[in-house]
Design an enzyme around this catalytic site. Sequence first.
Site, PDB file in Angstrom:
ATOM      1  N   GLY A  53       0.765  -1.245   0.000  1.00  0.00           N
ATOM      2  CA  GLY A  53       0.000   0.000   0.000  1.00  0.00           C
ATOM      3  C   GLY A  53       0.790   1.286   0.000  1.00  0.00           C
TER       4      GLY A  53
ATOM      5  N   GLU B  26       3.915  -6.707   1.792  1.00  0.00           N
ATOM      6  CA  GLU B  26       3.501  -7.065   0.431  1.00  0.00           C
ATOM      7  C   GLU B  26       3.527  -5.850  -0.492  1.00  0.00           C
ATOM      8  OE1 GLU B  26      -0.496  -8.496   0.974  1.00  0.00           O
ATOM      9  OE2 GLU B  26       0.126 -10.247   2.131  1.00  0.00           O
TER      10      GLU B  26
ATOM     11  N   GLY C 143       3.899  -3.537  -3.714  1.00  0.00           N
ATOM     12  CA  GLY C 143       3.818  -3.698  -5.161  1.00  0.00           C
ATOM     13  C   GLY C 143       4.267  -2.417  -5.836  1.00  0.00           C
TER      14      GLY C 143
ATOM     15  N   TYR D   7      -9.526   5.252 -12.554  1.00  0.00           N
ATOM     16  CA  TYR D   7      -9.471   5.962 -11.262  1.00  0.00           C
ATOM     17  C   TYR D   7      -9.356   7.481 -11.429  1.00  0.00           C
ATOM     18  CZ  TYR D   7      -7.581   1.273 -10.341  1.00  0.00           C
ATOM     19  OH  TYR D   7      -7.360  -0.079 -10.309  1.00  0.00           O
TER      20      TYR D   7
ATOM     21  N   CYS E 110     -12.413   3.604 -28.816  1.00  0.00           N
ATOM     22  CA  CYS E 110     -13.679   4.282 -29.097  1.00  0.00           C
ATOM     23  C   CYS E 110     -14.501   4.517 -27.839  1.00  0.00           C
ATOM     24  CB  CYS E 110     -14.450   3.475 -30.122  1.00  0.00           C
ATOM     25  SG  CYS E 110     -13.505   3.350 -31.633  1.00  0.00           S
TER      26      CYS E 110
ATOM     27  N   TYR F 240       0.618  -1.826 -12.159  1.00  0.00           N
ATOM     28  CA  TYR F 240      -0.780  -1.858 -12.605  1.00  0.00           C
ATOM     29  C   TYR F 240      -0.930  -1.255 -14.009  1.00  0.00           C
ATOM     30  CZ  TYR F 240      -1.084  -2.737  -7.644  1.00  0.00           C
ATOM     31  OH  TYR F 240      -0.877  -3.251  -6.383  1.00  0.00           O
TER      32      TYR F 240
HETATM   33  N1  LLP Z   1      -1.501  -6.920  -0.729  1.00  0.00           N
HETATM   34  C1  LLP Z   1      -2.813  -7.000  -1.008  1.00  0.00           C
HETATM   35  C2  LLP Z   1      -3.642  -7.948  -0.271  1.00  0.00           C
HETATM   36  C3  LLP Z   1      -3.362  -6.173  -2.005  1.00  0.00           C
HETATM   37  O1  LLP Z   1      -4.661  -6.245  -2.276  1.00  0.00           O
HETATM   38  C4  LLP Z   1      -2.527  -5.269  -2.708  1.00  0.00           C
HETATM   39  C5  LLP Z   1      -3.070  -4.412  -3.774  1.00  0.00           C
HETATM   40  C6  LLP Z   1      -1.154  -5.242  -2.387  1.00  0.00           C
HETATM   41  C7  LLP Z   1      -0.683  -6.072  -1.384  1.00  0.00           C
HETATM   42  C8  LLP Z   1      -0.184  -4.340  -3.092  1.00  0.00           C
HETATM   43  O2  LLP Z   1      -0.499  -3.009  -2.900  1.00  0.00           O
HETATM   44  P1  LLP Z   1       0.519  -1.848  -3.392  1.00  0.00           P
HETATM   45  O3  LLP Z   1       1.768  -1.956  -2.546  1.00  0.00           O
HETATM   46  O4  LLP Z   1       0.805  -2.052  -4.814  1.00  0.00           O
HETATM   47  O5  LLP Z   1      -0.247  -0.609  -3.136  1.00  0.00           O
HETATM   48  N2  LLP Z   1      -4.979  -1.174  -9.732  1.00  0.00           N
HETATM   49  C9  LLP Z   1      -4.856  -0.188  -8.675  1.00  0.00           C
HETATM   50  C10 LLP Z   1      -4.230  -0.742  -7.417  1.00  0.00           C
HETATM   51  C11 LLP Z   1      -4.947  -1.962  -6.876  1.00  0.00           C
HETATM   52  C12 LLP Z   1      -4.326  -2.486  -5.615  1.00  0.00           C
HETATM   53  C13 LLP Z   1      -4.908  -3.810  -5.259  1.00  0.00           C
HETATM   54  N3  LLP Z   1      -4.305  -4.437  -4.139  1.00  0.00           N
HETATM   55  C14 LLP Z   1      -4.101   1.015  -9.209  1.00  0.00           C
HETATM   56  O6  LLP Z   1      -3.684   1.004 -10.357  1.00  0.00           O
HETATM   57  O7  LLP Z   1      -3.952   2.000  -8.505  1.00  0.00           O
END
Ligand code: LLP
Length: 423
Positions: free
Chosen positions: A244, A278, A280, A321, A347, A376
């Site tokens: 997150g 976790e 990302g 978003y 389109c 993403y």
């Molecule tokens: N762990 C869990 C359980 C998650 O659901 C997520 C992201 C992460 C870790 C990784 O989160 P990060 O560190 O990347 O924020 N498509 C959206 C983001 C969706 C996130 C979904 N879950 C975007 O492009 O902003």
Amino acid sequence: MNHFEYRNGEMFAEGVALKRIAQEVGTPAYIYSLATLKRHFKVFDQAFAKARHIVCFSVKANSNLALLRAFAKEGSGFDIVSEGELFRALKVGADPRKIVFSGVGKKRQEIEYALKSGILMFNVESEEELFALDEIAAGIGKKAPISLRVNPDVDPQTHPYISTGMKKAKFGVDIKKSLETYRKAVSLKNVEVVGVDCHIGSQLTSVTPFVDALAKVREYLDRVLAGEMKKEGAQIRYLDLGGGLGINYHDETPPLPDEYAKAIIQGLEGLDITLILEPGRVIVGNAGILLTEVQYIKETDTKKFIIVDGGMNDLIRPALYGSYQAIQPVIENNADKVVADVVGPICESGDFFAKDREIARPKRGDLLAVMSAGAYGFTMASNYNSHPKPPEVLVDGDQYYIVRRRESLDDLINGETIPASLQ
Ligand code: LLP
């Protein structure tokens, strides 16, 4: 910090000119910098050096095998949410003992696959899932290691679509009711309680919600869970705080991994537990761009449009978003500034990368880099309007590698058949 920089007025990814990649690979194309990816991983991992921890890169952010392999080589574990992500992680030689499986809708075959692979734990999101795990594990003579994903009801102050830790979200079980679920878990023969998990949302730009969530989980863990679980003969060994941490797309000032880690480590004092993270976006977001070529400039009475060859099919974040992606010319451009929408060929009026953006007026054939597209981006790409998916290119020093080739027109129809009655 990333490795996309101008040299003599021209943007490079590490030692490779983006113009060269465009000429040789074509556009649109995703381009990643290996040095940036590794650096981000290391900085994040080292920030937690003082705590016993496992960084499990969140595969959903970017699942290209080359990137996953690079992380596995750095010692990363993986956070997965499907059998497909598990397949990818195992393909790159990931250590299954560093794989955690989250998600509200795990299917039987996905659970079986993960059990047989010997993953570290399932982050269970409902009571029904818990019972299903027990039954499926029994069926194949295994014991399922689990942690319960608790919902701490904390507002992460981010986009509603990516807020996951508030009461109204579909994720996790109400922290206040989780003891009941834990008790049920301990009584199941084919489930082993090993941890507690929480993930409150994505693109968080302040530590406060993380700290608040941890405080709630911690309070509950100390006051209720640890004692109760011990009584029942189970020990909570892992605390998974999800991902997150946000990045800078525009003018955000998210905490640095160090500040984030310090705040979390402070909240762990006195706890004998392995921390799981976790991340990302913070690892891959600013390590990738989407390279596009301007096709046409179109002006109406009221608007200017810069039409590029990438669209919402390649990068859906702005459409989905309303998110901001910086857009930079690959060759520095001193032309007058205009205010324009940067749009794709799809389109739909929702197909845009930028709205009313001030940008040096490009011309047909110019290259534009859509920045911060490493997370993403490709993972959410589709074939909408029957566009083949773009290639993914990994730059390493002054070399580049096509780590996923551009899809062909034949790829588009692969697997489709026309029934005999229509022939
Ligand atoms: N762990 C869990 C359980 C998650 O659901 C997520 C992201 C992460 C870790 C990784 O989160 P990060 O560190 O990347 O924020 N498509 C959206 C983001 C969706 C996130 C979904 N879950 C975007 O492009 O902003």
